[in-house]
Design a protein around this motif. Structure first.
Motif, PDB file in Angstrom:
ATOM      1  N   ALA B 273       0.881  -1.326   0.020  1.00  0.00           N
ATOM      2  CA  ALA B 273       0.129  -0.170  -0.048  1.00  0.00           C
ATOM      3  C   ALA B 273       0.770   1.170   0.013  1.00  0.00           C
ATOM      4  N   ARG B 274       0.379   2.399  -0.298  1.00  0.00           N
ATOM      5  CA  ARG B 274       0.920   3.530  -0.308  1.00  0.00           C
ATOM      6  C   ARG B 274       1.722   4.150   1.144  1.00  0.00           C
ATOM      7  N   LEU B 275       2.759   4.485   0.963  1.00  0.00           N
ATOM      8  CA  LEU B 275       3.382   4.953   2.284  1.00  0.00           C
ATOM      9  C   LEU B 275       3.209   6.625   2.438  1.00  0.00           C
ATOM     10  N   ARG B 276       3.425   7.165   3.471  1.00  0.00           N
ATOM     11  CA  ARG B 276       3.162   8.530   3.717  1.00  0.00           C
ATOM     12  C   ARG B 276       4.849   9.269   3.052  1.00  0.00           C
ATOM     13  N   LEU B 277       4.501  10.419   2.917  1.00  0.00           N
ATOM     14  CA  LEU B 277       5.758  11.040   2.326  1.00  0.00           C
ATOM     15  C   LEU B 277       6.774  10.963   3.385  1.00  0.00           C
ATOM     16  N   THR B 278       6.446  11.176   4.571  1.00  0.00           N
ATOM     17  CA  THR B 278       7.433  11.091   5.668  1.00  0.00           C
ATOM     18  C   THR B 278       8.301   9.685   5.676  1.00  0.00           C
ATOM     19  N   GLN B 279       7.296   8.766   5.788  1.00  0.00           N
ATOM     20  CA  GLN B 279       7.779   7.319   5.912  1.00  0.00           C
ATOM     21  C   GLN B 279       8.799   7.091   4.536  1.00  0.00           C
ATOM     22  N   ALA B 280       8.294   7.497   3.272  1.00  0.00           N
ATOM     23  CA  ALA B 280       9.183   7.154   2.217  1.00  0.00           C
ATOM     24  C   ALA B 280      10.450   7.895   2.326  1.00  0.00           C
ATOM     25  N   PHE B 281      10.177   9.220   2.719  1.00  0.00           N
ATOM     26  CA  PHE B 281      11.610   9.949   2.907  1.00  0.00           C
ATOM     27  C   PHE B 281      12.518   9.288   4.006  1.00  0.00           C
ATOM     28  N   ARG B 282      12.021   8.977   5.044  1.00  0.00           N
ATOM     29  CA  ARG B 282      12.757   8.238   6.059  1.00  0.00           C
ATOM     30  C   ARG B 282      13.555   6.979   5.721  1.00  0.00           C
ATOM     31  N   PHE B 283      12.557   6.249   4.923  1.00  0.00           N
ATOM     32  CA  PHE B 283      13.125   4.872   4.200  1.00  0.00           C
ATOM     33  C   PHE B 283      14.161   5.189   3.692  1.00  0.00           C
ATOM     34  N   TYR B 284      14.050   6.250   2.471  1.00  0.00           N
ATOM     35  CA  TYR B 284      15.202   6.149   1.529  1.00  0.00           C
ATOM     36  C   TYR B 284      16.681   6.920   2.169  1.00  0.00           C
ATOM     37  N   TRP B 285      16.324   7.632   3.222  1.00  0.00           N
ATOM     38  CA  TRP B 285      17.603   8.203   3.735  1.00  0.00           C
ATOM     39  C   TRP B 285      17.972   7.301   4.830  1.00  0.00           C
ATOM     40  N   ILE B 286      17.443   6.366   5.347  1.00  0.00           N
ATOM     41  CA  ILE B 286      18.145   5.411   6.406  1.00  0.00           C
ATOM     42  C   ILE B 286      18.405   4.299   5.454  1.00  0.00           C
ATOM     43  N   TRP B 287      17.612   3.503   4.818  1.00  0.00           N
ATOM     44  CA  TRP B 287      17.823   2.224   4.197  1.00  0.00           C
ATOM     45  C   TRP B 287      18.744   2.449   3.000  1.00  0.00           C
ATOM     46  N   GLY B 288      18.211   3.664   2.286  1.00  0.00           N
ATOM     47  CA  GLY B 288      18.803   3.972   0.990  1.00  0.00           C
ATOM     48  C   GLY B 288      20.418   4.455   1.408  1.00  0.00           C
ATOM     49  N   GLY B 289      20.442   5.121   2.534  1.00  0.00           N
ATOM     50  CA  GLY B 289      21.679   5.563   2.956  1.00  0.00           C
ATOM     51  C   GLY B 289      22.626   4.831   3.248  1.00  0.00           C
ATOM     52  N   ILE B 290      22.071   3.475   4.115  1.00  0.00           N
ATOM     53  CA  ILE B 290      22.885   2.529   4.438  1.00  0.00           C
ATOM     54  C   ILE B 290      23.280   1.769   3.217  1.00  0.00           C
ATOM     55  N   ALA B 291      22.520   1.435   2.430  1.00  0.00           N
ATOM     56  CA  ALA B 291      23.048   0.749   0.967  1.00  0.00           C
ATOM     57  C   ALA B 291      24.029   1.541   0.283  1.00  0.00           C
ATOM     58  N   SER B 292      23.676   2.803   0.126  1.00  0.00           N
ATOM     59  CA  SER B 292      24.525   3.437  -0.603  1.00  0.00           C
ATOM     60  C   SER B 292      26.210   3.545   0.194  1.00  0.00           C
ATOM     61  N   ALA B 293      26.186   3.503   1.547  1.00  0.00           N
ATOM     62  CA  ALA B 293      27.568   3.562   2.129  1.00  0.00           C
ATOM     63  C   ALA B 293      27.923   2.327   2.060  1.00  0.00           C
ATOM     64  N   ILE B 294      27.463   1.209   2.181  1.00  0.00           N
ATOM     65  CA  ILE B 294      28.027  -0.131   1.973  1.00  0.00           C
ATOM     66  C   ILE B 294      28.357  -0.396   0.460  1.00  0.00           C
ATOM     67  N   THR B 295      27.514   0.320  -0.681  1.00  0.00           N
ATOM     68  CA  THR B 295      28.120   0.276  -2.175  1.00  0.00           C
ATOM     69  C   THR B 295      29.429   1.013  -2.100  1.00  0.00           C
ATOM     70  N   MET B 296      29.481   2.181  -1.768  1.00  0.00           N
ATOM     71  CA  MET B 296      30.720   2.976  -1.784  1.00  0.00           C
ATOM     72  C   MET B 296      31.906   2.578  -1.055  1.00  0.00           C
ATOM     73  N   ALA B 297      31.673   1.754   0.028  1.00  0.00           N
ATOM     74  CA  ALA B 297      32.654   1.241   0.791  1.00  0.00           C
ATOM     75  C   ALA B 297      33.415   0.104  -0.036  1.00  0.00           C
ATOM     76  N   ALA B 298      32.490  -0.625  -0.844  1.00  0.00           N
ATOM     77  CA  ALA B 298      32.760  -1.975  -1.301  1.00  0.00           C
ATOM     78  C   ALA B 298      33.762  -1.274  -2.609  1.00  0.00           C
ATOM     79  N   THR B 299      33.291  -0.075  -3.071  1.00  0.00           N
ATOM     80  CA  THR B 299      34.145   0.265  -4.121  1.00  0.00           C
ATOM     81  C   THR B 299      35.801   0.510  -3.622  1.00  0.00           C
ATOM     82  N   LEU B 300      35.742   1.078  -2.358  1.00  0.00           N
ATOM     83  CA  LEU B 300      37.153   1.415  -1.987  1.00  0.00           C
ATOM     84  C   LEU B 300      37.741   0.165  -1.460  1.00  0.00           C
ATOM     85  N   VAL B 301      37.156  -0.933  -0.850  1.00  0.00           N
ATOM     86  CA  VAL B 301      37.788  -2.037  -0.384  1.00  0.00           C
ATOM     87  C   VAL B 301      38.427  -2.812  -1.551  1.00  0.00           C
ATOM     88  N   ARG B 302      38.045  -2.878  -2.733  1.00  0.00           N
ATOM     89  CA  ARG B 302      38.269  -3.699  -3.968  1.00  0.00           C
ATOM     90  C   ARG B 302      39.700  -3.671  -3.945  1.00  0.00           C
TER      91      ARG B 302
END
Lengths: 182, 302, 163
Positions: B273-302
């Motif tokens: 079902a549809r999320l609220r704007l705040t929920q979506a925003f929080r989702f992307y900044w928390i989980w999206g942020g974590i995923a982004s950090a892991i991805t960027m870290a992986a590029t450095l580790v390699r």
């Protein structure tokens, strides 16, 4: 997860959609299109009286016919007319009335013509009784002549029969010819 | 073939308008049909998206009072042009456009233009619902662009170059997988699909930000959306699916991958079902942020 | 009629987008529209989409008794629908007022006196298949170019050319 199970189940089963030509049947008790049987109608006006939105009305062509008019665009399909019709001339059929292009005009209006008949005794134009009612009243055909009478003449005939029943054996019956007032 | 001609062919024919529009309609039809089938419905006929656009092209355009006509009519054109130009840059097999250094930056910029057009369309229309939709779209774009941009930039980091062809030649590794997941995280919001269909909440704020559009301008917006769907799926396929040495095989693989991605995203959209704007925003900044950090870290580790 | 015009005409029948307008209805007819989106009736098989805004619509479904206040709203919304457009009147109320006729706040007249109506769907409320049939009929009229607004538009064009 339960939702995922449901929608994946839907994907595996065939769709539940019916094609426009194959729509679900209407339950037999559904109050759909209104039908009027002119041969049963006595033009008593009960249906027009009980109809809440005034969808039914009668018009007269004096001496010739009575018309039953029904405007579908004003009907709320409540079924009061069917319930209250003393001769069961009105039936709500389960068929769904189709959509129509014409405006409040022809397609939405029904008209049913009830022809008046001249009384076989006095000649007054009247609405004949339904055939089923007449069969119930004069089953044996003993007084077949009364079938074509107008209501006034029927009343006269009934009272004449009553009077004759009181007369002693051998007395002359009441004179034919007493006319009712018009 | 001169460079100008190759650009024209890329924008107008392949992989541009002439092929992307039918492909976009096919993909839109696939999504709508899949949603319908998942809901137990029959679904639209095959040519439905085509009929929708053709019908809109044949309709009258109603322009609301007090609206700047020029901007109002230019926005759908700009949106369509930007999406088509962005698709012309994507190195699909047979694309005649030469790869330029830094074309990823251009691509990412062009991909933001339709979003910008949607936001402007909402504000220009002077409709209160359109303005709410525009505000939601603007805020949401701040959220989903974090994982989206990081997924592409991480790949550029691995390749050591902001060039599409260089991206394709990177040897396959774990960064591909991580970046692809990050990209997929951002995809539903980019396509404005269900858990994140906040900007085009059809019964909540009546319609999306083109609420006041009608006729041919609306048709152009629909077309632009169809091509954007193609762009996003093919971009995913080109960047994250390993290429084979045979271009025709590549093309088939890319198209199949695009359809598969759409299927997954549609499955998610139907199940949620549809999320609220705040929920979506929080989702992307928390989980999206974590995923982004892991991805960027992986590029450095390699 | 050239090829493009023919394709557009067919598209009008194949993709009728509807917008629903409650002019003072008891909600009965509006409730009967929702089953059209359900798996059983699935209006999408005919390309029908329910849109919230009249700007995206081809067919306006008007349900309910016309009230003094809704008259202006109907006119406003009808004007916002880009032509070609069709109007479908749902149920008994738009054609007469039904049981509410004669009430002081109700326009006891046919919707035809306010906006040109193309299809009437009788019923109180009509069954979903009747509504679906009515929409399909209006879409057919759109393809033929014979909705009332289209005919009126043609007449105006002709008049403009003649004068």
């Amino acid at each position: 997860m339960a939702m995922l199970k449901t929608i994946l189940g839907n994907l595996l089963r065939p769709s539940r959609t019916r094609a426009p030509a194959d729509m679900p049947v209407v339950p037999p008790t559904y109050r759909g299109a209104l039908g009027h049987d002119a041969s049963r109608c006595t033009a008593c006006g009960t249906c027009a009286f009980v109809c809440a939105p005034k969808a039914i009305h009668f018009t007269q062509d004096p001496g010739v016919s009575v018309s039953w008019h029904f405007f579908i665009g004003q009907c709320s399909f409540c079924g009061l007319c069917e319930q209250n019709c003393p001769t069961q001339a009105i039936h709500l059929r389960s068929a769904v009335p189709g959509s129509m292009n014409s405006a409040g005009g022809d397609g939405l209006r029904l008209e049913s013509l009830i022809h008046l008949q001249p009384c076989t005794r006095c000649g007054a134009a009247h609405v004949p009784l339904p055939a089923a009612t007449m069969d119930a009243l004069w089953a044996a055909g003993a007084e077949e002549v009364e079938r074509g009478y107008c209501p006034e003449c029927r009343r006269w005939a009934a009272s004449a029969r009553l009077r004759n029943a009181f007369l002693p054996e051998g007395a002359t019956p009441a004179a034919e010819g007493g006319r009712h007032d018009r | 073939m001169s460079a100008v001609w190759s650009y024209l062919v890329a924008i107008a024919v392949w992989p541009g308008l002439l092929f992307a529009a039918p492909l976009g309609w096919l993909e839109l039809w696939f999504m709508r049909k899949l949603v319908a089938r998942l809901q137990g419905r029959q679904g639209p006929p095959f040519f439905q998206p085509f009929f929708d656009v053709m019908k809109l092209l044949g309709k009258e355009t109603v322009i609301p009072k007090g609206v700047n006509r020029g901007i109002f009519l230019a926005l759908p054109l700009v949106s369509l042009a930007a999406v088509t130009a962005a698709l012309a840059i994507v190195p699909l097999p047979g694309n005649p456009v030469p790869s330029l250094p830094g074309d990823i930056v251009l691509l990412l910029y062009l991909m933001e233009v339709p979003v910008l057009c949607e936001v402007l369309a909402g504000y220009v229309s002077r409709s209160i619902y359109g303005q709410v939709a525009a505000m939601r779209e603007a805020i949401l774009s701040l959220a989903y662009n974090l994982p989206f941009l990081v997924a592409i930039i991480a790949m550029a980091q691995v390749a050591g170059s902001f060039q599409m062809r260089a991206l394709q030649e990177v040897p396959y590794g774990p960064v591909h997988l991580l970046a692809a997941l990050t990209f997929l995280l951002a995809l539903p919001a980019r396509m404005k699909l269900n858990p994140f269909s906040i900007a085009n909440a059809e019964h909540e704020i009546i319609a999306d930000s083109h609420i006041e559009y009608s006729g041919p301008p609306l048709a152009l917006f629909k077309l632009s959306h169809a091509i954007e769907v193609v762009l996003l799926t093919e971009l995913f396929a080109v960047v994250f699916i390993p290429a084979t040495p045979w271009p025709p095989v590549n093309l088939v693989v890319y198209l199949v991958a695009g359809i598969l991605v759409l299927g997954g995203v549609t499955l998610l959209a139907t199940a949620t079902a549809r999320l609220r704007l705040t929920q979506a925003f929080r989702f992307y900044w928390i989980w999206g942020g974590i995923a982004s950090a892991i991805t960027m870290a992986a590029t450095l580790v390699r | 009629m050239n090829l493009i015009e023919r394709v557009i005409a067919i598209s009008r029948r194949r993709s009728p987008w509807i917008c629903r307008l409650n002019a003072g209805s008891c909600n009965g007819c509006d409730i009967e529209i929702t089953p059209l989106l359900s798996p059983r009736y699935d209006a999408e098989q005919l390309g029908i989409e329910l849109h919230g805004t009249p700007k995206h619509a081809d067919i306006v479904l008007i349900s309910g008794t016309l009230t003094l206040r809704s008259r202006q709203a109907i006119l406003d919304i009808y004007d916002q629908v880009p032509s070609p457009k069709a109007v479908v009147a749902l149920g008994s109320c738009p054609s007469s007022g039904n049981v509410f006729a004669g009430s002081p706040l109700v326009l006891s007249e046919s919707l035809d006196n306010v906006v040109p109506v193309d299809v009437w769907v009788p019923g109180c409320p009509p069954r979903p298949q009747a509504i679906l049939d009515g929409i399909a009929r209006a879409a057919q009229l759109l393809e033929d170019g014979s909705t009332k607004s289209q005919i009126q538009g043609q007449r105006q064009n002709l008049g403009g050319r003649l004068s």
